[in-house]
Scaffold this motif. Structure first.
Motif, short mmCIF file in Angstrom:
data_model
loop_
_atom_site.label_atom_id
_atom_site.label_comp_id
_atom_site.label_asym_id
_atom_site.label_seq_id
_atom_site.Cartn_x
_atom_site.Cartn_y
_atom_site.Cartn_z
N SER A 1 0.85 -1.26 0.02
CA SER A 1 -0.21 0.01 -0.12
C SER A 1 0.82 1.32 -0.08
N ALA A 2 0.21 2.31 -0.47
CA ALA A 2 0.90 3.57 -0.29
C ALA A 2 1.64 4.06 1.03
N GLY A 3 0.68 3.88 2.15
CA GLY A 3 0.98 4.08 3.40
C GLY A 3 2.30 3.40 3.88
N LEU A 4 2.35 2.07 3.52
CA LEU A 4 3.36 1.09 4.06
C LEU A 4 4.64 1.63 3.25
N ALA A 5 4.61 1.77 1.94
CA ALA A 5 5.41 2.18 1.23
C ALA A 5 6.22 3.56 1.65
N ALA A 6 5.58 4.36 2.11
CA ALA A 6 6.00 5.84 2.63
C ALA A 6 6.79 5.49 3.94
N ALA A 7 6.11 4.61 4.84
CA ALA A 7 6.87 4.38 5.92
C ALA A 7 8.25 3.78 5.93
N SER A 8 8.67 3.30 4.78
CA SER A 8 9.89 2.80 4.57
C SER A 8 10.84 3.87 4.74
N THR A 9 10.54 5.11 3.88
CA THR A 9 11.37 6.21 3.91
C THR A 9 11.66 6.79 5.36
N THR A 10 10.47 6.95 6.00
CA THR A 10 10.62 7.35 7.37
C THR A 10 11.46 6.78 8.49
N ALA A 11 11.12 5.20 8.11
CA ALA A 11 12.02 4.48 8.98
C ALA A 11 13.27 4.46 8.58
N PHE A 12 13.70 4.40 7.40
CA PHE A 12 15.17 4.49 7.15
C PHE A 12 15.80 5.82 7.68
N ALA A 13 15.17 6.84 7.56
CA ALA A 13 15.79 8.09 8.14
C ALA A 13 15.85 8.22 9.52
N LEU A 14 14.78 7.76 10.31
CA LEU A 14 14.91 7.58 11.86
C LEU A 14 16.12 6.73 12.09
N THR A 15 16.30 5.53 11.51
CA THR A 15 17.33 4.54 11.70
C THR A 15 18.60 5.28 11.81
N MET A 16 18.91 6.02 10.36
CA MET A 16 20.27 6.65 10.34
C MET A 16 20.18 7.63 11.33
N ALA A 17 19.20 8.34 11.90
CA ALA A 17 19.44 9.53 12.98
C ALA A 17 19.93 9.02 14.12
N VAL A 18 19.30 7.77 14.53
CA VAL A 18 19.51 7.13 15.92
C VAL A 18 20.81 6.54 15.92
N ALA A 19 21.21 6.00 14.69
CA ALA A 19 22.43 5.25 14.69
C ALA A 19 23.74 6.29 14.93
N ARG A 20 23.46 7.50 14.29
CA ARG A 20 24.40 8.51 14.39
C ARG A 20 24.72 9.26 15.71
N LEU A 21 23.74 9.10 16.45
CA LEU A 21 23.57 9.74 17.65
C LEU A 21 24.25 9.09 18.55
N VAL A 22 24.05 7.63 18.52
CA VAL A 22 24.76 6.80 19.35
C VAL A 22 26.21 6.14 18.74
N GLY A 23 26.52 6.45 17.72
CA GLY A 23 27.47 5.91 16.82
C GLY A 23 29.02 6.12 17.46
N ASP A 24 29.12 7.18 18.19
CA ASP A 24 30.09 7.71 18.60
C ASP A 24 31.02 6.72 19.82
N ARG A 25 29.78 6.34 20.71
CA ARG A 25 30.30 5.26 21.77
C ARG A 25 30.65 4.01 20.96
N VAL A 26 30.22 3.46 20.06
CA VAL A 26 30.71 2.46 19.20
C VAL A 26 31.94 2.75 18.54
N VAL A 27 32.14 3.78 18.01
CA VAL A 27 33.39 4.09 17.33
C VAL A 27 34.83 4.06 18.65
N ASP A 28 34.40 4.98 19.58
CA ASP A 28 35.41 4.95 20.81
C ASP A 28 35.84 3.52 21.19
N ARG A 29 34.88 2.54 21.12
CA ARG A 29 34.95 1.24 21.74
C ARG A 29 35.84 0.28 20.69
#
Length: 381
Positions: free
Chosen positions: A219-247
């Motif tokens: 459906s159009a709604g589920l398709a659009a949700a994939s873009t939002t989910a991708f953007a949120l995944t990237m934002a969260v991963a970047r915000l916590v990524g420094d701890r991973v890099v330091d380790r």
């Protein structure tokens, strides 16, 4: 502030299209001009920063970028829209380079990874800007008024923020960089890794919804949700990524990220069900999230002129972002979208192969060198 401008602009693109009366094809042409303007202007950033100092340069260039938000909505036709977007992109690229150079210097002084978090804040700003723009569009406000108000607020906030950033200047006997410099060799290799990550990012952001709709018949709604989910995944991963890099260090982090992105691409290509494809896009976002911040950090430590090296990497990555959506479309037109994301999967493998070039930005593998001693720790912070 920088990310909020991008989010504010993106949400009003339909209004701008209606205002200028351009077709979908003409709009696609116009939207190539921000990346073109950024690619042309970014090699100038090193000379500007050297001449005026990084803090002064950032104060002026960030203000130009936030004020440039008003230009596209004022354009009455295609020609002026392209010109406005060229200037919009040029001011974005210049401020981006100087901002990243200061970020590398602050990271050096703190002796811990912060670049991923800084880029995560850019993503958070883009989400805030897009949320405000969505509200303005829902209320039916004129984009010229919306962008004028947003530009005023963001310019004032940006100028205030710039007061607190450290001044970064080259040594007095340091030879000034050329006014316009091609990327140094060190930046080309680092930029190639960034190219792979940004290509996967751009392809997923622009084509994930189309992929789910056309290939998996969602459906159009589920398709659009994939873009939002991708953007949120990237934002969260970047915000916590420094701890991973330091380790684990930059090289190991990017290699594991490349493996995750490759697995995600394979899941998308082989997906028998939309849920599998959604998981695959999420893994791509998780895998590429910290690559560009680490590429900028490596460039900033790869030579005597951080701004010039960062400008080189930024030029290559912006070029990747420019060509990725159209390249995916061209391959899909000739074959299929499944084959297109096979290409994305192949480039994700390149992250595992090329991760070693980021060793110059890995504080676990290389000593930190900086033009002045790190400040004493403040016991109150």
């Amino acid at each position: 502030m920088h990310g909020s401008v991008t989010g504010s602009f993106a949400t009003r693109i339909p209004w701008i299209q209606d205002h200028t009366g351009v077709s979908a094809g003409q709009l696609g042409l116009a939207l190539a001009f921000p990346a073109l303007g950024a690619s042309v202007a970014m090699p100038l950033a090193g000379a500007i920063s050297h001449r005026f100092g990084a803090r002064t340069a950032l104060r002026v260039l960030l203000a130009l970028w936030t004020l440039a938000l008003t230009l596209p909505s004022l354009a009455p036709d295609l020609v002026l829209l392209c010109a406005a977007l060229f200037l919009y992109g040029a001011s974005s690229g210049l401020s981006d380079v100087v901002m990243n150079a200061i970020g590398v210097e602050v990271e050096n002084r703190l002796a811990k990874s912060i670049m991923s978090g800084l880029h995560g804040m850019w993503s958070a700003g883009a989400l805030i800007g897009s949320a405000a723009g969505t509200l303005a569009a829902h209320l039916g406000s004129d984009a010229r008024l919306h962008h004028a108000l947003a530009a005023a607020v963001l310019t004032a906030a940006g100028l205030a923020a710039c007061q607190a950033v450290p001044e970064v200047r080259g040594a007095r006997d340091e030879e000034p960089p050329p006014r316009f410099a091609l990327p140094p060799k060190s930046a080309v290799l680092i930029g190639a890794v960034g190219f792979c990550a940004v290509f996967a990012e751009g392809a997923s952001l622009d084509w994930s919804a189309v992929y789910l709709r056309d290939v998996l018949d969602t459906s159009a709604g589920l398709a659009a949700a994939s873009t939002t989910a991708f953007a949120l995944t990237m934002a969260v991963a970047r915000l916590v990524g420094d701890r991973v890099v330091d380790r684990f260090g930059a090289v190991r982090t990017v290699r594991v990220g490349g493996a995750l992105a490759t697995a995600g691409g394979a899941m998308v290509v082989a997906a028998p069900h939309p849920a599998v494809a959604l998981g695959g896009f999420g893994l791509i976002g998780l895998g590429v999230a910290v690559v560009v911040p680490l590429a900028f950090a490596a460039a900033g430590r790869a030579g005597p002129n951080p701004s010039q090296a960062i400008a080189g990497v930024a030029t290559i990555t912006y070029t990747s972002g420019l060509i990725a959506p159209s390249a995916i479309g061209a391959v899909a037109n000739a074959t299929s979208l499944v084959v297109s994301f096979g290409l994305v999967t192949l480039l994700a493998c390149g992250l595992m192969v090329g991760a070693g070039v980021l060793r110059t930005g890995d504080r676990r593998a290389a000593p930190v060198t900086t033009g002045e001693p790190a400040p004493a720790a403040d016991p109150t912070t």
